[in-house]
Design an enzyme around this catalytic site. Structure first.
Site, mmCIF file in Angstrom:
data_model
loop_
_atom_site.group_PDB
_atom_site.id
_atom_site.type_symbol
_atom_site.label_atom_id
_atom_site.label_comp_id
_atom_site.label_asym_id
_atom_site.label_seq_id
_atom_site.Cartn_x
_atom_site.Cartn_y
_atom_site.Cartn_z
ATOM 1 N N HIS A 1 3.291 8.596 -6.460
ATOM 2 C CA HIS A 1 2.845 8.464 -5.065
ATOM 3 C C HIS A 1 1.464 7.832 -4.962
ATOM 4 O O HIS A 1 0.978 7.542 -3.858
ATOM 5 C CB HIS A 1 2.857 9.848 -4.416
ATOM 6 C CG HIS A 1 1.865 10.763 -5.042
ATOM 7 N ND1 HIS A 1 1.986 11.226 -6.342
ATOM 8 C CD2 HIS A 1 0.700 11.249 -4.592
ATOM 9 C CE1 HIS A 1 0.946 11.982 -6.642
ATOM 10 N NE2 HIS A 1 0.148 12.015 -5.600
ATOM 11 N N ASP A 2 0.791 7.654 -6.113
ATOM 12 C CA ASP A 2 -0.544 7.031 -6.110
ATOM 13 C C ASP A 2 -0.507 5.596 -6.618
ATOM 14 O O ASP A 2 -1.502 4.883 -6.508
ATOM 15 C CB ASP A 2 -1.487 7.782 -7.067
ATOM 16 C CG ASP A 2 -1.841 9.169 -6.580
ATOM 17 O OD1 ASP A 2 -2.120 10.030 -7.426
ATOM 18 O OD2 ASP A 2 -1.821 9.378 -5.353
ATOM 19 N N ASP B 1 10.622 14.412 13.643
ATOM 20 C CA ASP B 1 9.179 14.278 13.926
ATOM 21 C C ASP B 1 8.567 13.099 13.148
ATOM 22 O O ASP B 1 7.375 12.881 13.195
ATOM 23 C CB ASP B 1 8.433 15.592 13.597
ATOM 24 C CG ASP B 1 8.416 15.881 12.089
ATOM 25 O OD1 ASP B 1 7.761 16.856 11.683
ATOM 26 O OD2 ASP B 1 9.074 15.132 11.319
ATOM 27 N N ASP C 1 3.016 21.269 -7.240
ATOM 28 C CA ASP C 1 1.706 20.645 -7.465
ATOM 29 C C ASP C 1 0.639 21.740 -7.371
ATOM 30 O O ASP C 1 0.673 22.563 -6.448
ATOM 31 C CB ASP C 1 1.459 19.592 -6.373
ATOM 32 C CG ASP C 1 0.969 18.277 -6.960
ATOM 33 O OD1 ASP C 1 1.583 17.230 -6.698
ATOM 34 O OD2 ASP C 1 -0.043 18.334 -7.699
ATOM 35 N N ASP D 1 10.859 16.374 5.373
ATOM 36 C CA ASP D 1 10.583 17.815 5.325
ATOM 37 C C ASP D 1 11.434 18.484 4.245
ATOM 38 O O ASP D 1 12.320 17.852 3.656
ATOM 39 C CB ASP D 1 10.851 18.434 6.701
ATOM 40 C CG ASP D 1 12.117 17.859 7.343
ATOM 41 O OD1 ASP D 1 12.026 17.262 8.429
ATOM 42 O OD2 ASP D 1 13.185 17.946 6.700
ATOM 43 N N GLU E 1 -2.441 16.242 -14.870
ATOM 44 C CA GLU E 1 -2.818 14.869 -14.509
ATOM 45 C C GLU E 1 -4.225 14.681 -15.045
ATOM 46 O O GLU E 1 -5.161 15.353 -14.589
ATOM 47 C CB GLU E 1 -2.798 14.659 -12.995
ATOM 48 C CG GLU E 1 -3.130 13.224 -12.644
ATOM 49 C CD GLU E 1 -3.515 13.006 -11.202
ATOM 50 O OE1 GLU E 1 -4.103 13.903 -10.594
ATOM 51 O OE2 GLU E 1 -3.208 11.929 -10.677
ATOM 52 N N ASP F 1 -3.083 18.881 -10.684
ATOM 53 C CA ASP F 1 -3.787 17.743 -10.105
ATOM 54 C C ASP F 1 -5.179 17.577 -10.711
ATOM 55 O O ASP F 1 -5.974 18.519 -10.700
ATOM 56 C CB ASP F 1 -3.903 18.002 -8.591
ATOM 57 C CG ASP F 1 -4.460 16.818 -7.832
ATOM 58 O OD1 ASP F 1 -3.826 15.758 -7.862
ATOM 59 O OD2 ASP F 1 -5.536 16.954 -7.236
ATOM 60 N N ASN G 1 14.150 16.764 11.455
ATOM 61 C CA ASN G 1 13.879 17.249 12.828
ATOM 62 C C ASN G 1 13.266 16.154 13.703
ATOM 63 O O ASN G 1 12.729 16.443 14.770
ATOM 64 C CB ASN G 1 12.967 18.479 12.781
ATOM 65 C CG ASN G 1 11.591 18.130 12.226
ATOM 66 O OD1 ASN G 1 11.385 17.032 11.694
ATOM 67 N ND2 ASN G 1 10.652 19.054 12.342
ATOM 68 N N ASP H 1 13.831 13.076 6.854
ATOM 69 C CA ASP H 1 13.363 13.830 8.031
ATOM 70 C C ASP H 1 14.546 14.429 8.769
ATOM 71 O O ASP H 1 15.439 13.690 9.190
ATOM 72 C CB ASP H 1 12.603 12.861 8.960
ATOM 73 C CG ASP H 1 12.217 13.516 10.287
ATOM 74 O OD1 ASP H 1 11.948 12.781 11.259
ATOM 75 O OD2 ASP H 1 12.205 14.774 10.349
HETATM 76 O O1 ISL Z 1 -4.742 6.554 -7.189
HETATM 77 C C1 ISL Z 1 -5.702 6.698 -7.863
HETATM 78 C C2 ISL Z 1 -6.996 5.993 -7.587
HETATM 79 O O2 ISL Z 1 -6.958 5.441 -6.299
HETATM 80 C C3 ISL Z 1 -5.658 7.702 -8.946
HETATM 81 O O3 ISL Z 1 -6.723 7.511 -9.832
HETATM 82 C C4 ISL Z 1 -5.739 9.092 -8.294
HETATM 83 O O4 ISL Z 1 -6.658 9.129 -7.251
HETATM 84 C C5 ISL Z 1 -6.198 10.118 -9.289
HETATM 85 O O5 ISL Z 1 -5.363 10.015 -10.398
HETATM 86 C C6 ISL Z 1 -6.115 11.518 -8.674
HETATM 87 O O6 ISL Z 1 -4.858 11.698 -8.015
HETATM 88 C C7 ISL Z 1 -4.566 13.025 -7.568
HETATM 89 O O7 ISL Z 1 -5.668 13.624 -6.892
HETATM 90 C C8 ISL Z 1 -6.072 13.078 -5.640
HETATM 91 C C9 ISL Z 1 -4.903 12.766 -4.704
HETATM 92 O O8 ISL Z 1 -5.366 11.902 -3.660
HETATM 93 C C10 ISL Z 1 -3.787 12.068 -5.451
HETATM 94 O O9 ISL Z 1 -2.672 11.844 -4.574
HETATM 95 C C11 ISL Z 1 -3.382 12.948 -6.611
HETATM 96 O O10 ISL Z 1 -2.266 12.401 -7.316
HETATM 97 C C12 ISL Z 1 -6.983 14.112 -5.007
HETATM 98 O O11 ISL Z 1 -6.291 15.355 -4.984
HETATM 99 CA CA CA Z 2 10.503 16.288 9.771
#
Ligand code: ISL
Ligand code: CA
Length: 543
Positions: free
Chosen positions: A313-314, A24, A97, A28, A249, A198, A22, A20
């Site tokens: 991130h998931d 907040d 993405d 960023d 994905e 995605d 700035n 970060d």
């Molecule tokens: O984390 C999962 C289930 O809780 C994964 O199955 C995930 O939700 C799925 O693979 C889809 O992920 C992608 O689309 C979602 C978004 O929330 C995720 O961050 C993204 O990686 C909806 O756009």
């Molecule tokens: Ca920031």
């Protein structure tokens, strides 16, 4: 056929938790620019940037309200342009993405579509009449009990595979597809080097929207007839006109079906993330992991390219979920990296993984931001389950485990922000941070750097045939990669105990050359015909 994207190592930047600048409390794009030298130091080739388009941020940028502008907390288009040019100046590439299964419910298209039944954009989304005064069918959403949300104004339901705030686009509508292709060209013409697509296998819905036997097994949401027509059209109209990388994905897909998306003769996508491990293997199961690797290797060999990742991130941080984030955290982080970077497929490094960052265990649901976790918590508690039990049950798989701020140093808020971070910093930042890692020659960081650098000079890691010599072993994973007369032997002890390794005849390692080891005292001189591997020990030999 050799190509740059097959030889790439990809670093995923979840920018809101990166740095970060700035105050907040949100990372960023300026912060990503400031830390590019750090990313370059690792030696990665491609940066995958999570969504930074305009969004009300219900799902952290995966609910887009304007595909052609930046979310204010990320920065301006000028910042983004500078980021792209700074990435390119360093010889790295940037993939963005692409979230086109759904938009935000605040996207102008949806505001128009939902305003009236005869609005010209009504069919940009999926609207259905009630059935017996209820939802049109029994499909379950990823983030809610039903994919249907009733809209009073027009007395119809709209479909959302994820949150209510994420209405699905209607890909049967050619106008929608052309709008998306135009948006893709907008970003490609700015010079990006590809897309991470995605949940791209969800674009085609089951014909006729029938109810299903088991609505909780939501794989009916994806891989439906028609999906390949859309992707082949996307390839014809957009993708094939650029020298780019595309990674889809694709949840719930088998290797046979996966090949239909990434087969080199298919003219659809280049590679994919599949999810048997991430979504179906809650904790480490070595033999299951080996089966999955074998199935995908056989399924794609010579025809398509796999991707290798164990967190993003998931999905919570791999050293916590699949390794040992306590006594053997360093060795375990290095072992998992050795595996991901030597199995067949493009390796992905999720920000923070390179310093062995771990999952979190905050005290209350109020410390968590993830809409998937919060919706699930509410759904279960509303059914009468004990709130504390529900909370505890969701902790391990909460997506926030991997979304806490990058730990840059041991100062306040781990040097991530001068403000209040949007999500708490993991309390272990005083011991686990970039500053410490860069000062320690034996850190996880330098081990990643070495793994990535040896990849550059050793095509065997990229193109080598794979053979597992340890299928039935619960703890040891022993496999080779062979290419143009070179064979590497990878030996991993994925356990907290010593394990005796006895190599069969075919693996005679006389005159072997040690490539890398995660215990510093390994010289390559020791015999490994029969040797005891220490907890979470990893070695690679050239044999
Ligand atoms: O984390 C999962 C289930 O809780 C994964 O199955 C995930 O939700 C799925 O693979 C889809 O992920 C992608 O689309 C979602 C978004 O929330 C995720 O961050 C993204 O990686 C909806 O756009
Ligand atoms: Ca920031």
């Amino acid at each position: 056929m050799k190509t740059w994207w097959k030889e790439a190592v990809v670093y995923q930047v979840y920018w809101r938790s990166f740095f970060d600048t700035n105050g907040d409390g949100y990372g960023d794009l300026e912060g990503v620019i400031e830390k590019l030298d750090y990313i370059e130091e690792l030696g990665v080739d491609v940066i995958w940037l999570n969504p930074c388009y305009e969004s009300p941020d219900f799902d952290n940028g995966y609910d887009i309200s304007d595909y052609n502008s930046l979310m204010r907390k990320a920065g301006t288009m000028e910042t983004w342009e500078r980021l792209l040019s700074e990435v390119h100046k360093r010889g790295m590439k940037l993939i963005m993405d692409l979230v086109v299964n759904h938009t935000s419910n605040q996207h102008p298209w949806f505001l128009e579509s939902s305003s009236s039944k005869d609005n010209p954009k009504r069919d940009y989304y999926i609207w259905k009449d009630p059935k017996n005064e209820k939802e049109p069918n029994n499909w379950r959403s990823y983030f809610a009990p039903s994919v249907w949300e009733y809209d009073e104004r027009t007395s119809q339901y709209y479909m959302h595979s994820f949150a209510v705030e994420q209405p699905d686009l209607n890909w049967e509508n050619a106008q929608v597809r052309q709008e998306i292709y135009k948006m893709m060209r907008f970003w490609l013409d700015k010079g990006i080097d590809g897309f991470r697509l995605d949940v791209i296998n969800l674009l085609a819905k089951v014909e006729g929207f029938p109810s299903v036997e088991n609505p909780n097994d939501i794989n009916y949401l994806g891989n439906n007839p028609g999906i390949h027509d859309y992707l082949q059209e996307m390839n014809r109209e957009v993708l094939q006109h650029y020298d780019i990388m595309t990674v889809g994905e694709i949840p719930f897909v088998t290797p046979e079906d996966g090949l239909l998306y990434v087969g080199e003769d298919r003219k659809e996508l280049h590679t994919l993330f599949h999810f048997e491990v991430a979504d179906d293997m809650p904790t480490w199961d070595m033999t299951r992991f080996k089966e999955i690797q074998a199935r995908w290797y056989e399924g794609l060999k010579g025809k398509g390219t796999n991707s290798q990742f164990m967190n993003n991130h998931d999905h919570t941080r791999q050293v916590t979920r699949y390794g040992n984030d306590g006594e053997y955290r360093i060795e375990s982080a290095k072992l998992l990296a050795t595996m991901i970077h030597t199995l067949p497929g493009i390796p992905y490094v999720y920000q923070g993984e390179e310093i062995g960052m771990t999952g979190v265990h905050f005290d209350s649901i109020d410390d968590y931001n993830d809409i998937a976790m919060r919706n699930k918590y509410k759904e279960e508690v509303d059914k009468g389950s004990d709130p504390q039990e529900v909370f505890e049950s969701l902790l391990m798989l909460s997506r926030d485990n991997s979304r806490t701020p990058i730990q840059w140093d041991d100062t306040d808020q781990a040097g991530f922000t001068t403000g209040t971070p949007w999500i708490k910093v993991n309390p272990n930042y005083k011991d686990i941070n970039v500053k410490q890692a860069l000062a320690d020659p034996d850190s996880v960081f330098y081990y990643y750097k070495k793994l990535i650098s040896i990849r550059k000079e050793n095509p065997v890691m990229i193109y080598g045939d794979y053979k597992d010599f340890s299928e039935k072993d619960e703890n040891l994973y022993v496999y080779t990669r062979s290419y143009e007369g070179i064979t590497w032997l990878v030996i991993l002890n994925h356990s907290d105990e010593k394990q005796v390794l006895s190599l069969g005849k075919g693996l005679d390692v006389a005159g072997k050359k040690l490539i890398i080891a995660n215990y510093e005292d390994v010289t390559g001189e020791e015999s490994i015909q029969r040797t005891a591997l220490r907890p979470h020990e990893a070695r690679i030999y050239q044999i």
